[in-house]
Design a protein around this motif. Structure first.
Motif, mmCIF file in Angstrom:
data_model
loop_
_atom_site.group_PDB
_atom_site.id
_atom_site.type_symbol
_atom_site.label_atom_id
_atom_site.label_comp_id
_atom_site.label_asym_id
_atom_site.label_seq_id
_atom_site.Cartn_x
_atom_site.Cartn_y
_atom_site.Cartn_z
ATOM 1 N N LEU A 226 35.490 37.764 33.656
ATOM 2 C CA LEU A 226 36.562 38.714 33.944
ATOM 3 C C LEU A 226 36.426 39.960 33.065
ATOM 4 O O LEU A 226 36.562 41.084 33.547
ATOM 5 N N LYS A 227 36.150 39.772 31.791
ATOM 6 C CA LYS A 227 35.984 40.904 30.869
ATOM 7 C C LYS A 227 34.824 41.790 31.312
ATOM 8 O O LYS A 227 34.939 43.007 31.356
ATOM 9 N N ARG A 228 33.709 41.167 31.631
ATOM 10 C CA ARG A 228 32.508 41.905 32.054
ATOM 11 C C ARG A 228 32.781 42.701 33.342
ATOM 12 O O ARG A 228 32.337 43.838 33.477
ATOM 13 N N ASN A 229 33.539 42.130 34.258
ATOM 14 C CA ASN A 229 33.795 42.788 35.532
ATOM 15 C C ASN A 229 34.920 43.817 35.468
ATOM 16 O O ASN A 229 34.838 44.875 36.089
ATOM 17 N N ILE A 230 35.959 43.514 34.741
ATOM 18 C CA ILE A 230 37.128 44.401 34.694
ATOM 19 C C ILE A 230 36.925 45.555 33.712
ATOM 20 O O ILE A 230 37.431 46.651 33.923
ATOM 21 N N HIS A 231 36.162 45.317 32.659
ATOM 22 C CA HIS A 231 35.911 46.341 31.642
ATOM 23 C C HIS A 231 34.410 46.501 31.398
ATOM 24 O O HIS A 231 33.942 46.306 30.264
ATOM 25 N N PRO A 232 33.643 46.880 32.416
ATOM 26 C CA PRO A 232 32.184 46.933 32.241
ATOM 27 C C PRO A 232 31.730 47.956 31.201
ATOM 28 O O PRO A 232 30.699 47.759 30.561
ATOM 29 N N GLU A 233 32.505 48.996 30.998
ATOM 30 C CA GLU A 233 32.088 50.060 30.078
ATOM 31 C C GLU A 233 32.519 49.798 28.640
ATOM 32 O O GLU A 233 32.043 50.470 27.733
ATOM 33 N N ARG A 234 33.379 48.831 28.396
ATOM 34 C CA ARG A 234 33.945 48.659 27.053
ATOM 35 C C ARG A 234 33.247 47.604 26.213
ATOM 36 O O ARG A 234 33.436 47.576 24.998
ATOM 37 N N GLY A 235 32.500 46.720 26.812
ATOM 38 C CA GLY A 235 31.769 45.700 26.059
ATOM 39 C C GLY A 235 32.680 44.857 25.193
ATOM 40 O O GLY A 235 33.717 44.370 25.635
ATOM 41 N N GLU A 236 32.307 44.693 23.939
ATOM 42 C CA GLU A 236 33.078 43.867 23.004
ATOM 43 C C GLU A 236 34.428 44.482 22.658
ATOM 44 O O GLU A 236 35.316 43.804 22.150
ATOM 45 N N ASP A 237 34.584 45.767 22.913
ATOM 46 C CA ASP A 237 35.835 46.474 22.626
ATOM 47 C C ASP A 237 36.901 46.196 23.689
ATOM 48 O O ASP A 237 38.043 46.598 23.535
ATOM 49 N N ALA A 238 36.551 45.500 24.746
ATOM 50 C CA ALA A 238 37.489 45.225 25.841
ATOM 51 C C ALA A 238 38.560 44.228 25.390
ATOM 52 O O ALA A 238 38.313 43.376 24.533
ATOM 53 N N PRO A 239 39.745 44.339 25.969
ATOM 54 C CA PRO A 239 40.796 43.373 25.627
ATOM 55 C C PRO A 239 40.415 41.968 26.097
ATOM 56 O O PRO A 239 39.621 41.805 27.023
ATOM 57 N N SER A 240 40.999 40.992 25.474
ATOM 58 C CA SER A 240 40.751 39.605 25.851
ATOM 59 C C SER A 240 41.232 39.351 27.279
ATOM 60 O O SER A 240 42.311 39.794 27.670
ATOM 61 N N MET A 241 40.441 38.634 28.018
ATOM 62 C CA MET A 241 40.819 38.267 29.376
ATOM 63 C C MET A 241 41.239 36.797 29.444
ATOM 64 O O MET A 241 41.381 36.236 30.521
ATOM 65 N N GLU A 242 41.474 36.193 28.273
ATOM 66 C CA GLU A 242 41.887 34.792 28.241
ATOM 67 C C GLU A 242 43.209 34.550 28.965
ATOM 68 O O GLU A 242 43.335 33.562 29.688
ATOM 69 N N PRO A 243 44.217 35.429 28.808
ATOM 70 C CA PRO A 243 45.442 35.203 29.583
ATOM 71 C C PRO A 243 45.198 35.249 31.096
ATOM 72 O O PRO A 243 45.760 34.438 31.837
ATOM 73 N N LEU A 244 44.351 36.145 31.538
ATOM 74 C CA LEU A 244 44.045 36.229 32.968
ATOM 75 C C LEU A 244 43.243 35.010 33.412
ATOM 76 O O LEU A 244 43.450 34.484 34.508
ATOM 77 N N ALA A 245 42.354 34.525 32.561
ATOM 78 C CA ALA A 245 41.601 33.304 32.878
ATOM 79 C C ALA A 245 42.551 32.115 32.985
ATOM 80 O O ALA A 245 42.430 31.294 33.908
ATOM 81 N N ASP A 246 43.513 32.025 32.071
ATOM 82 C CA ASP A 246 44.502 30.940 32.132
ATOM 83 C C ASP A 246 45.296 31.020 33.428
ATOM 84 O O ASP A 246 45.533 29.998 34.094
ATOM 85 N N TRP A 247 45.735 32.223 33.788
ATOM 86 C CA TRP A 247 46.475 32.412 35.040
ATOM 87 C C TRP A 247 45.609 31.991 36.232
ATOM 88 O O TRP A 247 46.098 31.341 37.155
ATOM 89 N N THR A 248 44.335 32.351 36.215
ATOM 90 C CA THR A 248 43.440 32.026 37.322
ATOM 91 C C THR A 248 43.294 30.514 37.467
ATOM 92 O O THR A 248 43.386 29.987 38.591
ATOM 93 N N PHE A 249 43.091 29.808 36.362
ATOM 94 C CA PHE A 249 42.995 28.349 36.426
ATOM 95 C C PHE A 249 44.298 27.735 36.947
ATOM 96 O O PHE A 249 44.272 26.852 37.805
#
Length: 182
Positions: A130-153
């Protein structure tokens, strides 16, 4: 034989419109953009509609023929909507096919990576995808996508409870996003 395809599309049109409206409305939930790190941009909205459509397709993959037919019509509606949106953004007729091909490749790549993570029960792999796809330009500086991953599961589990009859009738609902998942 070809006339049966047209008949099915016409018969499903109201169901497709209803289900696609549910998917797009759910994807526009403010929680994704305000609390889960998804940018409120054209591409951010593409990502959220793609994620919701992926979850829908995941559930209908094990459903009956009627639901799977409706799912294919929904994919077609999604790409028609994307085509229309590209044109509204001012992309000329010559550039649309190239953009559509790129967006289709992006969508199906997401379907593959998200499916692999969900099938493996790997929350971290999903958050990274999710991080790689939603924030492709930000790399490690991108916000955590763990909440979105939890929602997806959680949403994938909830959709497993939806009956095949509900799916075939275009009645799948995502419901409000639970802020507790975050």
């Amino acid at each position: 034989m070809i006339w049966n395809l047209f008949k099915r599309k016409k018969a499903n049109q109201a169901l497709v419109e209803k289900q696609y409206a549910e998917i797009t409305a759910a994807a526009r939930s403010e929680v994704f953009y305000e609390a889960m790190g998804v940018p409120d941009t054209v591409m951010g909205r593409f990502e959220m509609i793609s994620l919701h459509l992926f979850l829908y397709l995941r559930r209908t993959g094990s459903a009956g023929e009627a639901a799977r037919g409706l799912a294919q019509d929904l994919v077609d509606a999604f790409f028609e909507d994307v085509d229309h949106s590209i044109r509204e953004l001012g992309i000329g007729d010559m550039g649309v096919p190239k953009r559509m091909k790129k967006l289709a490749k992006m969508f199906y790549g997401r379907v593959t990576s998200y499916s692999q993570a969900l099938d493996a029960g790997d929350r971290q792999a999903l958050a990274e995808a999710l991080k790689r796809n939603i924030h492709p330009e930000r790399g490690e500086d991108a916000p955590s996508m763990e909440p979105l991953a939890d929602w997806t599961f959680a949403t994938a589990r909830a959709l497993e409870e939806v009956s095949d009859e509900t799916l075939a009738a275009g009645g799948l609902e995502f419901g409000p996003v639970d802020r507790e998942v975050m």
